[in-house]
Scaffold this active site. Structure first.
Site, PDB file in Angstrom:
ATOM      1  N   LYS A  36      31.880  -6.245   6.633  1.00 52.91           N
ATOM      2  CA  LYS A  36      31.070  -6.812   6.924  1.00 52.91           C
ATOM      3  C   LYS A  36      30.277  -7.310   6.066  1.00 52.91           C
ATOM      4  O   LYS A  36      29.468  -8.970   6.959  1.00 52.91           O
ATOM      5  CB  LYS A  36      29.837  -5.557   7.889  1.00 52.91           C
ATOM      6  CG  LYS A  36      30.680  -4.375   9.196  1.00 52.91           C
ATOM      7  CD  LYS A  36      30.852  -5.204  10.481  1.00 52.91           C
ATOM      8  CE  LYS A  36      30.970  -5.002  11.078  1.00 52.91           C
ATOM      9  NZ  LYS A  36      31.499  -5.575  12.530  1.00 52.91           N
ATOM     10  N   SER A  45      39.142  -1.194   6.659  1.00 53.54           N
ATOM     11  CA  SER A  45      38.034  -1.956   7.006  1.00 53.54           C
ATOM     12  C   SER A  45      36.749  -1.418   6.203  1.00 53.54           C
ATOM     13  O   SER A  45      35.599  -1.767   5.647  1.00 53.54           O
ATOM     14  CB  SER A  45      37.900  -2.304   8.198  1.00 53.54           C
ATOM     15  OG  SER A  45      37.882  -0.607   8.853  1.00 53.54           O
ATOM     16  N   GLU A  80      22.836  -6.070  16.120  1.00 52.91           N
ATOM     17  CA  GLU A  80      22.759  -4.459  16.607  1.00 52.91           C
ATOM     18  C   GLU A  80      23.627  -4.041  15.940  1.00 52.91           C
ATOM     19  O   GLU A  80      24.162  -4.506  14.925  1.00 52.91           O
ATOM     20  CB  GLU A  80      24.216  -5.277  17.611  1.00 52.91           C
ATOM     21  CG  GLU A  80      25.196  -5.312  17.332  1.00 52.91           C
ATOM     22  CD  GLU A  80      25.559  -6.242  16.831  1.00 52.91           C
ATOM     23  OE1 GLU A  80      26.925  -6.225  16.342  1.00 52.91           O
ATOM     24  OE2 GLU A  80      25.075  -8.146  17.264  1.00 52.91           O
TER      25      GLU A  80
END
Length: 389
Positions: free
Chosen positions: A88, A375, A110
């Site tokens: 991210k 991830s 969010e």
């Protein structure tokens, strides 16, 4: 490679289905992005931050014990080793630099699993900008560690108690905030979805994953992998990993989504069981009933617990370039246990879904070379692991 048309569509998917209030902001964002992506100083600043702050390039690790167990050559793209523990941060760094270029004074976001919230709070602390993050009440409970991390970094976390109290509802509240404060606020969307140009921007900031993996694979094996695998929630780690391989027709792109309790029960398999519809500003594959009402998604993983998927992945699935598998909660938990004990790597529950397909014998041949995107790491999911394992 795929590109959106001038209206933001990948085939039939995408677009900008938003109130008139937000159209000037989207136009401003697109104009700014098209300008800075050609700007050497912007690219240099982002590259330096990715190297010196995030720790890129992330390694491509040969998982020897997993490879021996399954009979394939398995390489892991280690996004879990990034600062903040997931992919991210690649996108949040790029977007906060865009926000600065546009003169925005406040950031909102969010988050579901909390990793995007943590990454957003992190870059806001780095740049000295106030940050408000919306998170479903259900996710706040199961991701308490990440909530505390966000607060420690200086962000305000707002609990969303409407609907399913998960990522979908957090996104809705963030959009409402953005509509009220659009002149001075930038909304850092965490996945490759939402109205154009967000899916394109998020993809481009996550492309670094696949670019590195492609180069590293050629260095290690002298060839490209037979299969590239990533888990799919909204789709940012997946499109980031896949994008550089789209034109490589000998490489299978395999996306793994959440089958939850089963595809005939509660799940979040929008590519497998969904159909086209509009949610949060774009037309994508969505879970919906016969009346077009959005259905509640379910996954043990908060990051995959969303009833839709971004437009580019929806398009790639529609033209049969992307293969999709759905993995249950039980299969993901089992895979997490196997990977932890085989390689000493505890993956996030999202990533565990990708690992789970390695046990599906009909998908691969003995000796295949596989590149799998890790991830994120599993620190945030320890309470869930403790409860279910």
């Amino acid at each position: 490679m795929t590109k959106p048309d001038r209206n933001g569509f990948f085939g039939e998917f995408g677009g900008s289905f938003v109130p008139d209030t937000l159209m000037p902001a989207l136009h401003e964002l697109e104009v700014c992005y098209q300008k800075v992506k050609q700007d050497p100083s912007f690219k240099m600043e982002l590259s330096e931050l990715l190297a010196e702050y995030v720790g890129r390039p992330s390694p491509l690790f040969y998982a020897s014990r997993l490879s021996e167990k399954y009979g394939y050559s398995i390489y892991l793209k280690r996004e879990d080793l990034n600062h903040t523990g997931a992919h991210k941060i690649n996108n949040t760094l790029g977007q906060i630099l865009l926000a600065k270029q546009m003169g925005k004074k406040r950031i909102i976001a969010e988050t579901g699993a909390g990793q995007h919230g943590v990454a957003t709070a992190t870059v806001c602390a780095l740049m000295g900008m106030p940050c408000d993050i919306y998170m479903g009440a259900e996710d706040i409970q199961r991701q308490a560690l990440n909530v505390y991390r966000m607060k420690l970094l200086g962000a305000q976390v707002f609990s969303v108690n409407s609907g399913s109290k998960t990522l979908k509802d957090a996104t809705t509240e963030a959009i409402r905030d953005w509509m009220k404060n659009v002149e001075h606020t930038h909304y850092i969307i965490g996945s490759a979805l939402g109205p154009h140009p967000y899916p394109m921007i998020v993809r481009d900031f996550q492309r670094v994953i696949g670019k590195e993996a492609k180069k590293q694979m050629l260095e290690k094996e002298g060839r490209l992998p037979h299969h590239v695998i990533a888990c799919i929630g909204g789709g940012s780690n997946a499109i980031g990993m896949f994008y550089e391989f789209i034109d490589e027709k000998d490489v299978t792109l395999l996306g793994v989504e959440a089958a939850g309790e089963g595809l005939n029960k509660k799940h979040a398999a929008s590519l497998t069981k969904g159909r086209p519809g509009v949610l949060h500003g774009s037309l994508n594959n969505l879970l919906q009933n016969n009346d077009g009402q959005i259905e509640i998604a379910h996954s043990i993983s908060a990051g995959l617990d969303y009833p839709g998927v971004g437009p580019e992945l929806s398009y790639l699935k529609s033209i049969d370039r992307l293969k999709v598998q759905a993995v249950t909660d039980k299969e993901a938990l089992s895979a997490c246990s196997i990977v932890s004990k085989c390689e000493g790597i505890i993956p996030a529950l999202e990533t565990a879904h990708a690992f789970a397909v390695l046990s599906k014998k009909n998908l691969f041949k003995k000796g295949d070379i596989i590149a799998l995107c890790v991830s994120g790491r599993g620190d945030k999911d320890m309470e869930t692991f403790r409860e279910h394992l």
